[in-house]
Design a protein around this motif. Structure first.
Motif, PDB file in Angstrom:
ATOM      1  N   THR A   1       0.830  -1.207   0.000  1.00 36.93           N
ATOM      2  CA  THR A   1       0.000   0.000   0.000  1.00 36.93           C
ATOM      3  C   THR A   1       0.863   1.255   0.000  1.00 36.93           C
ATOM      4  O   THR A   1       0.564   2.231  -0.709  1.00 36.93           O
ATOM      5  CB  THR A   1      -0.928  -0.005   1.225  1.00 36.93           C
ATOM      6  OG1 THR A   1      -1.749  -1.174   1.201  1.00 36.93           O
ATOM      7  CG2 THR A   1      -1.815   1.226   1.244  1.00 36.93           C
ATOM      8  N   ALA A   2       1.920   1.254   0.786  1.00 35.92           N
ATOM      9  CA  ALA A   2       2.829   2.407   0.793  1.00 35.92           C
ATOM     10  C   ALA A   2       3.502   2.587  -0.567  1.00 35.92           C
ATOM     11  O   ALA A   2       3.717   3.729  -1.014  1.00 35.92           O
ATOM     12  CB  ALA A   2       3.874   2.233   1.898  1.00 35.92           C
ATOM     13  N   ASP A   3       3.809   1.488  -1.250  1.00 32.50           N
ATOM     14  CA  ASP A   3       4.447   1.591  -2.567  1.00 32.50           C
ATOM     15  C   ASP A   3       3.490   2.124  -3.635  1.00 32.50           C
ATOM     16  O   ASP A   3       3.928   2.785  -4.586  1.00 32.50           O
ATOM     17  CB  ASP A   3       4.978   0.217  -3.003  1.00 32.50           C
ATOM     18  CG  ASP A   3       6.093  -0.288  -2.094  1.00 32.50           C
ATOM     19  OD1 ASP A   3       6.732   0.559  -1.421  1.00 32.50           O
ATOM     20  OD2 ASP A   3       6.312  -1.519  -2.037  1.00 32.50           O
ATOM     21  N   HIS A   4       2.186   1.865  -3.500  1.00 36.41           N
ATOM     22  CA  HIS A   4       1.200   2.291  -4.496  1.00 36.41           C
ATOM     23  C   HIS A   4       0.576   3.642  -4.162  1.00 36.41           C
ATOM     24  O   HIS A   4      -0.363   4.064  -4.855  1.00 36.41           O
ATOM     25  CB  HIS A   4       0.079   1.250  -4.614  1.00 36.41           C
ATOM     26  CG  HIS A   4       0.472   0.024  -5.381  1.00 36.41           C
ATOM     27  ND1 HIS A   4       1.247  -0.973  -4.831  1.00 36.41           N
ATOM     28  CD2 HIS A   4       0.194  -0.366  -6.646  1.00 36.41           C
ATOM     29  CE1 HIS A   4       1.428  -1.929  -5.721  1.00 36.41           C
ATOM     30  NE2 HIS A   4       0.809  -1.588  -6.835  1.00 36.41           N
ATOM     31  N   PHE A   5       1.094   4.307  -3.163  1.00 38.32           N
ATOM     32  CA  PHE A   5       0.434   5.526  -2.725  1.00 38.32           C
ATOM     33  C   PHE A   5       0.528   6.647  -3.752  1.00 38.32           C
ATOM     34  O   PHE A   5      -0.351   7.512  -3.824  1.00 38.32           O
ATOM     35  CB  PHE A   5       1.015   5.990  -1.390  1.00 38.32           C
ATOM     36  CG  PHE A   5      -0.012   6.595  -0.481  1.00 38.32           C
ATOM     37  CD1 PHE A   5      -0.795   5.800   0.328  1.00 38.32           C
ATOM     38  CD2 PHE A   5      -0.203   7.971  -0.450  1.00 38.32           C
ATOM     39  CE1 PHE A   5      -1.755   6.347   1.157  1.00 38.32           C
ATOM     40  CE2 PHE A   5      -1.158   8.529   0.384  1.00 38.32           C
ATOM     41  CZ  PHE A   5      -1.937   7.724   1.183  1.00 38.32           C
ATOM     42  N   ALA A   6       1.577   6.666  -4.566  1.00 42.32           N
ATOM     43  CA  ALA A   6       1.692   7.701  -5.596  1.00 42.32           C
ATOM     44  C   ALA A   6       0.577   7.564  -6.632  1.00 42.32           C
ATOM     45  O   ALA A   6      -0.010   8.553  -7.074  1.00 42.32           O
ATOM     46  CB  ALA A   6       3.065   7.619  -6.260  1.00 42.32           C
TER      47      ALA A   6
END
Length: 346
Positions: free
Chosen positions: A194-199
């Motif tokens: 989720t942190a990686d897809h936040f952009a």
């Protein structure tokens, strides 16, 4: 006859309250001067313009350049933040912010938070909370100029959400170090992804906008026995994507089994309330899609709330954070939110 005795005493008409005196009639400096008497309502300035009921110097006129809150009949009563009593102190006002004014029909009853040990949110309460949330979203749905005359109201754009994503990435590792032994490997992986897809998430949620609560979770809601809802903690109020509020509530308030069984009916109830408030260009499929798309709001606020909380952590707070993050990660996997973000990115 002495002329001095016959002469009238001067300043006899003055109000002695303005200058406190001692028994001998001498002015004293120990007591502050009292304020002058307040004139009666019919002698106040401006009563001819404002009328005897208002006492205003000029009649109040609407400002077309400012967004106006809907009338009490259109907006649910419980969604309004409480107004402090002007006669209270600052400390008392801070406590009054935690004691919201209830609907007139609920006065005399004791509201209670739904999050208590061993107590679960029931379907009627969850539906009432979402209908109440629609009472906030509906009147401001996609309206331009919401910040006119309200400079304090923020609107988080794509760049702002990307910055929050960087903070989430930095705060994820300390959060996992704190709860590593109580989180499953699946939840840990979901949180990292989720942190990686936040952009990508920031680019997808900047289209549709309204006035959102920003922290619409179970601890910030008060329920009565008749399932009427009062929302508190309005410091996160902003202009943003409405699915963030819906997903944050459903993804954290309900355990996975209960959410899977009730989420479609609950989103439908939210959509019906929006339709009743005039949002007629918003199909139910788009509403459920926005609910799926808004679920990263749950791990974002949970992780940041744990990392930047000013209070000392307790067992109750740890138990609450664990419940929220586990429910949120399960919702992200069940709804396929990361796959949805990946498909939009390609």
């Amino acid at each position: 006859m002495d002329d001095r005795r016959a002469a009238p005493r001067r300043h006899q008409h003055q109000d002695r309250r303005a200058t406190p005196r001692t028994r001998r009639g001498r002015p004293t400096q120990l007591q502050p001067p009292l304020p002058p008497r307040r004139p009666s309502r019919q002698h106040r300035p401006g009563t001819l313009l404002g009328g005897p009921q208002t006492g205003r110097r000029h009649p109040r006129r609407p400002r077309p350049d400012r967004p106006r809150l809907p009338q009490r009949g259109r907006l649910l009563h419980q969604i309004r933040p409480p107004r402090p009593d002007p006669g209270t102190t600052l400390l008392e006002r801070r406590h009054q912010h935690r004691r919201p004014q209830l609907h007139p029909g609920t006065r005399g009853r004791t509201p209670s938070t739904a999050r208590r040990p061993g107590r679960r949110l029931r379907h009627p309460q969850a539906e009432a909370a979402l209908r109440n949330l629609a009472g906030l979203h509906g009147p401001f749905w996609n309206k331009p100029g919401l910040t006119n005359g309200a400079d304090w109201l923020r609107q988080t754009d794509e760049a702002g959400l990307s910055f929050l994503g960087e903070i989430l990435t930095a705060a994820t590792e300390p959060f996992l170090d704190r709860f590593q032994d109580r989180l499953s490997p699946t939840d840990t992986d979901t949180l990292h992804r989720t942190a990686d897809h936040f952009a990508q998430w920031g680019r997808q949620v900047c289209g549709r906008h309204t006035l959102i609560h920003g922290d619409y979770r179970l601890d910030n809601l008060l329920f009565t026995e008749s399932h009427e809802v009062t929302a508190i903690d309005w410091q996160s109020l902003e202009i943003g994507f409405p699915g963030r509020d819906v997903a944050y509530f459903l993804a954290t308030a309900l355990p996975p089994t209960l959410r899977r069984a009730q989420e479609k009916n609950l989103v439908r109830a939210y959509h019906e309330q929006l339709t009743q408030m005039g949002v007629d260009d918003y199909p139910l499929d788009d509403c459920f899609h926005d609910y799926r798309l808004g679920t990263p709001q749950a791990p974002l606020l949970t992780v940041l709330g744990s990392a930047y909380a000013t209070n000392e952590p307790t067992e109750n707070s740890d138990r609450m954070l664990l419940s929220m993050i586990k429910n949120a990660c399960a919702a992200i996997r069940d709804l396929g939110t990361l796959d949805l973000l990946g498909s939009h990115a390609r």
